[in-house]
Design a protein around this motif. Sequence first.
Motif, mmCIF file in Angstrom:
data_model
loop_
_atom_site.group_PDB
_atom_site.id
_atom_site.type_symbol
_atom_site.label_atom_id
_atom_site.label_comp_id
_atom_site.label_asym_id
_atom_site.label_seq_id
_atom_site.Cartn_x
_atom_site.Cartn_y
_atom_site.Cartn_z
ATOM 1 N N TYR A 1 2.525 -1.212 -17.728
ATOM 2 C CA TYR A 1 3.304 -2.420 -17.988
ATOM 3 C C TYR A 1 4.622 -2.098 -18.689
ATOM 4 O O TYR A 1 5.250 -2.982 -19.256
ATOM 5 N N ARG B 1 -2.794 -4.913 -10.304
ATOM 6 C CA ARG B 1 -2.234 -5.280 -11.605
ATOM 7 C C ARG B 1 -1.548 -6.637 -11.494
ATOM 8 O O ARG B 1 -0.654 -6.831 -10.669
ATOM 9 N N THR C 1 0.906 -9.538 -12.885
ATOM 10 C CA THR C 1 2.115 -9.592 -13.699
ATOM 11 C C THR C 1 2.315 -10.941 -14.381
ATOM 12 O O THR C 1 3.170 -11.063 -15.264
ATOM 13 N N LEU D 1 0.261 -5.027 -6.672
ATOM 14 C CA LEU D 1 0.731 -5.939 -7.713
ATOM 15 C C LEU D 1 0.511 -7.363 -7.242
ATOM 16 O O LEU D 1 0.579 -7.641 -6.042
#
Length: 467
Positions: A50, A69, A71, A348
């Motif tokens: 991050y 991941r 965001t 993502l």
Amino acid sequence: MKKRVHLLLTSILSWSLLTAWAGALRAAEQGPNVLLIMTDDLGFGDLGCYGQKQIQTPELDRMAREGLRFTQFYAGSTVCAPSRCVLMTGMHTGHTEIRGNREIQPMGQWPLADETLTVAECFKRAGYDTALIGKWGLGGPGSTGHPNRQGFDYFFGYLCQRHAHNYYPEFLFRNDQLVPLEGNIVNNERGDGAGYATGRALYSHDLCATEALQFIDQQNASKPFFLFLSLTIPHANNEGGSRGMEVPDLGDYADKDWPTAQRGHAAMISRMDADVGRILSAIDQKGWGDDTLVLFTSDNGPHREGGNDPFFHDSNGPLKGIKRDLYEGGIRVPMIARWTGHIEAGTLSDHVGYFGDVMATMAELMDEPLPHRYPDSLSFLPTLLGKPQPQHPYLYWEFHGGGQHFAAIRQGDWKGIQRRDRTFELYHLGNDLGEERNVAKDHLTRVAGLRRLMDAAHTDHPLWKVP
């Protein structure tokens, strides 16, 4: 004789294979194992994946490379107890029964009611082994909120958040039994287990990590498990000074020309990262990577406690605010998901989700119906599997505790914050991620609409009064 022995061995082997196959089939029918790892006060910018530059987190960075991941994922609140309540119940803090850190003497916080349906109870009803290891904070000893009364077959750790501020406690709990920790000598006249150890023998985080490894090692393929590993790192012990960020050793940061608290903060996070790596390796060594969904997150933003400076390591990354704020830095948190063979590696997602969605996600994962009284929870399983994802009409938070903010709402890219003095702030996160430009005066119609949504999202509760 040899033939009979051969037939016997063949029968035993065939039966073993049949049993293993049947066990695997039952596990597949009931859903995968689920390991939910949550740290305490870890900021959005505290991990390498991050954007962290100074603290080393190779294992969680690897987990992100092996999975997905998020965001734009949010905690349930900006402090511990309500955030955990949202996670466990699938309701936002306008509806939950716990909306702040409310102490109960001599030990514990305001408990979940006996009739509360938790994520753990959903797993238990679906035939899972359920365990909580680490920090709870939703009910003290003997209360209706005790983990064993809220769906967890097994519990080891801290019941009380204040007790959890001590990394060298005189005792922890195993289910409802007190477990003395020999060597952690304390001078504790209050009798609440919150005295500080002078023996420095048993670091509680290490005990919890070992307990999690043992739990995983004891599982078998015949029955899936749900493990909620609720770690205390990198929460401060609130003693301040050189011991505010308490850790057995400073590791790679011992020689850094940093304040002591910042070296301790970094060492705590790297220690936690290494233990997450050990746990992931234990799952992989059992060959369960494709049968185990692992989620990693934090309960709220970074803190300014125990001598820690959250801006020294840029713990909130590009975000404004910290713990106890309803700015993004107080509530937007890391969320990493790994499920080998199901979640595409290295992906993502900008899906906007929050802790309350864990309830619906796990229900869909287990193919179990979710009661209609949970409109605040929206499954993000489609996102995990790379499928089209429905969106929340809005997300809502309210905070009953110290701090300048009372409530916040996000609708699309618009973010509204109501301060305790009733003034209103409006930000467009797509253009202003750092919430630097309050544009409320330029969008009065939108402010009025967001205020109406916030009023509708709030239900009155006798314990949590509107300021």
